[in-house]
Write an enzyme that holds these catalytic residues in place. Structure first.
Site, PDB file in Angstrom:
ATOM      1  N   SER A   8       0.893  -1.491  -0.135  1.00 53.10           N
ATOM      2  CA  SER A   8       0.057  -0.015   0.159  1.00 53.10           C
ATOM      3  C   SER A   8       0.866   1.184   0.544  1.00 53.10           C
ATOM      4  O   SER A   8       1.908   1.603   0.547  1.00 53.10           O
ATOM      5  CB  SER A   8      -0.737   0.007   1.011  1.00 53.10           C
ATOM      6  N   LYS A  19      -4.052  -6.908   3.341  1.00 50.14           N
ATOM      7  CA  LYS A  19      -4.096  -5.780   2.943  1.00 50.14           C
ATOM      8  C   LYS A  19      -5.735  -5.087   1.941  1.00 50.14           C
ATOM      9  O   LYS A  19      -6.047  -4.105   1.931  1.00 50.14           O
ATOM     10  CB  LYS A  19      -3.062  -6.055   1.080  1.00 50.14           C
ATOM     11  N   HIS A  34      -7.480  -3.488   5.097  1.00 50.30           N
ATOM     12  CA  HIS A  34      -6.498  -1.637   4.858  1.00 50.30           C
ATOM     13  C   HIS A  34      -7.525  -1.010   3.751  1.00 50.30           C
ATOM     14  O   HIS A  34      -7.468   0.170   3.848  1.00 50.30           O
ATOM     15  CB  HIS A  34      -5.509  -2.254   4.073  1.00 50.30           C
ATOM     16  N   ASN A  35      -7.880  -2.043   2.760  1.00 45.95           N
ATOM     17  CA  ASN A  35      -8.559  -1.347   1.381  1.00 45.95           C
ATOM     18  C   ASN A  35     -10.243  -0.950   1.735  1.00 45.95           C
ATOM     19  O   ASN A  35     -10.730   0.120   2.062  1.00 45.95           O
ATOM     20  CB  ASN A  35      -8.564  -1.737   0.173  1.00 45.95           C
ATOM     21  N   GLU A  90     -10.004   2.247   4.410  1.00 46.88           N
ATOM     22  CA  GLU A  90      -9.256   3.267   3.606  1.00 46.88           C
ATOM     23  C   GLU A  90     -11.135   3.685   3.121  1.00 46.88           C
ATOM     24  O   GLU A  90     -11.328   4.846   3.591  1.00 46.88           O
ATOM     25  CB  GLU A  90      -8.872   2.943   2.360  1.00 46.88           C
TER      26      GLU A  90
HETATM   27  C1  6PG Z   1      -3.326   1.478  -2.215  1.00 51.59           C
HETATM   28  C2  6PG Z   1      -4.794   1.777  -2.633  1.00 51.59           C
HETATM   29  C3  6PG Z   1      -4.422   1.029  -4.006  1.00 51.59           C
HETATM   30  C4  6PG Z   1      -5.544   1.593  -4.951  1.00 51.59           C
HETATM   31  C5  6PG Z   1      -6.979   1.358  -3.935  1.00 51.59           C
HETATM   32  C6  6PG Z   1      -7.460   2.496  -4.817  1.00 51.59           C
HETATM   33  O1  6PG Z   1      -3.390   0.778  -0.363  1.00 51.59           O
HETATM   34  O2  6PG Z   1      -1.940   1.785  -1.693  1.00 51.59           O
HETATM   35  O3  6PG Z   1      -4.951   1.116  -1.204  1.00 51.59           O
HETATM   36  O4  6PG Z   1      -4.750  -0.260  -4.057  1.00 51.59           O
HETATM   37  O5  6PG Z   1      -5.153   2.754  -4.946  1.00 51.59           O
HETATM   38  O6  6PG Z   1      -7.157  -0.269  -4.376  1.00 51.59           O
HETATM   39  O7  6PG Z   1      -9.306   1.435  -4.734  1.00 51.59           O
HETATM   40  P1  6PG Z   1     -10.147   1.653  -5.247  1.00 51.59           P
HETATM   41  O8  6PG Z   1      -9.825   2.064  -7.001  1.00 51.59           O
HETATM   42  O9  6PG Z   1     -11.312  -0.037  -5.406  1.00 51.59           O
HETATM   43  O10 6PG Z   1     -11.095   3.173  -5.444  1.00 51.59           O
END
Ligand code: 6PG
Length: 477
Positions: A128, A183, A186-187, A190
């Site tokens: 990430s 991970k 994590h997302n 996010e």
């Molecule tokens: C990270 C981000 C990366 C990505 C996302 C965007 O941890 O660096 O999460 O993996 O930018 O997956 O997710 P979406 O396109 O689903 O918003």
């Protein structure tokens, strides 16, 4: 000379990761399906360190010292399988394939099991931090066999982000798919963080009447306190940005339909399977889907809403403080739910995941990096068997102090018709967990009534059924 590590797949993430390894003193073999990208990397960045450019898969594998460490940075899904199929026959027992993409953890489990048969270590590693992180220090979440971490770990520790206390933001998360699972969550978190921030913005705009520039200032102030985080920081940047073509706030010229690549959705799908209530993350995913239903939204614009009541300047200021409380309390709940999901997976897949460690490696490099994560780490370090983040005294006290404002914000949002599914779901979760009794008892009664599905009693062991259609006497089931 031979390379200590190789990277195949030289789109931005892959080439930045290769450069990161090279800048840290490693000799890096680089390879791409179409050699043009390899040439471009060598031309633009070859001087940054020791690279070995490989044209073919065979050359690439031959360039690597043994045991080989081969990082795959291609699109998740079919392309990852294709690369594995191409390289696996060229590898020997003990070699490692590290998948740094956003793979689904179930795919990682399948790939790990298949390669294990050949003696090849497959390390599904969540990475990430976006492009910038890949180059200057990402947060890395590797799974796979623990042995692989012995030789791989020190290299990852070197290229990873460092937390404020200097600790590298990488750890061996657990076996097979554990790294990609973490991970994924994590997302999911996010998504929830972004949704909560979005709701805070909308409330400050529609209820308090602030402009995007004013809201940027509010977020900047929040970023100096307990909400200090990368996402709050960039939110202020985005809100302060003015569109050059129109002179309007940038946020007003962007189409308000949020896209997604799928990791947030996976987090919710898996949570449903595991029976873990990640309602805040789910609302974040649904909010993105709802935003994308353009024709449905067009057809609904004339639906009745409440009359807006503008706030005075003093009221607006007080309201902004309350929104900070609501945002913080809701954030605690999102993380509580996300960590619950990791905990459930730990039991389901027999993964030995250290939750405090997970919080620790999210402190730097990743998208959700925040001062707050150090507090989560401390909570799990103090009590590794913490049943939930809400059981931590400090978090419980903070929510206790925030809850009146949190409720007031939801009252205002409801009265003024501003959708706040994230704040609302978080509060409902909190209230449900602390409730003495839940209407689940009634649900059980209904299920028993229409389907003889049985229920348990509060005062006796066993399962029971009431003869609803007869004399309503109770029988043991
Ligand atoms: C990270 C981000 C990366 C990505 C996302 C965007 O941890 O660096 O999460 O993996 O930018 O997956 O997710 P979406 O396109 O689903 O918003």
């Amino acid at each position: 000379t031979s390379a200590q590590i190789g990277v195949t797949g030289l789109a931005v993430m892959g080439s930045n990761l290769a450069r990161n390894f090279a800048r840290n003193g490693y000799t890096v073999a680089v390879h791409n399906r179409t050699p043009a990208k390899t040439h471009a990397l060598m031309q633009e960045h070859g001087h940054e360190g020791d690279f070995i450019a490989a044209e073919t898969a065979k050359e690439f594998v031959q360039a690597l010292e043994r045991p080989r460490r081969l990082v795959v940075m291609v699109k998740a899904g079919g392309p990852t399988d294709a690369v594995i199929e191409e390289f696996a026959p060229l590898l020997e027992p003990g070699d490692m394939i590290i998948d740094g993409g956003n793979a689904h953890f179930a795919d990682t489990r399948r790939r790990e099991a298949a390669l294990r048969e050949k003696g090849i270590h497959f390390v599904g590693a969540g990475i990430s931090g976006g492009e910038e992180g890949a180059l200057n220090g990402p947060s890395i979440m590797p799974g796979g066999p623990a042995e692989s971490y012995e030789s791989l770990g020190p290299m990852l520790e070197k290229i990873s982000a460092k937390a404020a206390d200097g600790a590298p933001c990488v750890t061996h998360v657990g076996p097979d798919g554990a790294g990609h699972f973490v991970k994924m969550v994590h997302n999911g978190i996010e998504y929830a963080d972004m949704q909560l921030i979005g709701e805070a913005y909308q409330l400050l705009r529609d209820v308090a009447g602030y402009s995007p520039a004013q809201i940027a200032e509010i977020f900047r102030t929040w970023n100096t306190g307990r909400l200090d985080s990368y996402l709050i920081e960039i939110t202020a940047e985005v809100l302060a940005h003015v569109d050059a073509a129109t002179g309007k706030p940038f946020v007003d010229v962007v189409v308000d339909q949020a896209e997604q690549k799928g990791t947030g959705r996976w987090t919710v799908q898996i949570a449903l399977d595991l029976g873990v209530p990640v309602s805040g993350i789910a609302e974040a995913v649904f909010a993105r889907s709802l935003s994308g239903h353009a024709s449905l939204r067009d057809a609904s614009r004339s639906l009745a809403g409440p009359k807006a009541t503008p706030l005075s300047a003093a009221e607006a200021e007080a309201f902004a403080d309350r929104v900070e409380q609501a945002l913080y309390a809701s954030k605690i709940v999102s993380y509580t739910q996300g960590f619950h999901e990791i905990d459930a997976a730990r039991a389901e897949y027999d993964w030995d995941i250290d939750l405090g460690k997970v919080a620790s490696i999210w402190r730097g490099g990743c998208i959700i990096r925040a001062a707050f994560l150090d507090r989560i780490r401390a909570a799990y370090d103090a009590r590794p068997d913490l049943p939930s983040l809400l059981s931590d005294d400090t978090f419980a006290q903070e929510i206790a102090a925030a809850q009146d404002d949190w409720r007031e914000v939801l009252v205002a949002a409801t009265r003024q018709g501003v959708p706040t599914p994230g704040f609302a779901a978080a509060l409902a979760y909190y209230d449900a967990l602390r409730a003495e009794r839940l209407p689940a008892a009634l649900t059980q009664g209904q299920r028993d009534f229409f389907g003889a599905h049985t229920y348990r009693r509060v005062d006796r062991e066993g399962s029971f059924h009431t003869l609803w259609g007869q004399d309503r006497s109770e029988v043991g089931a």
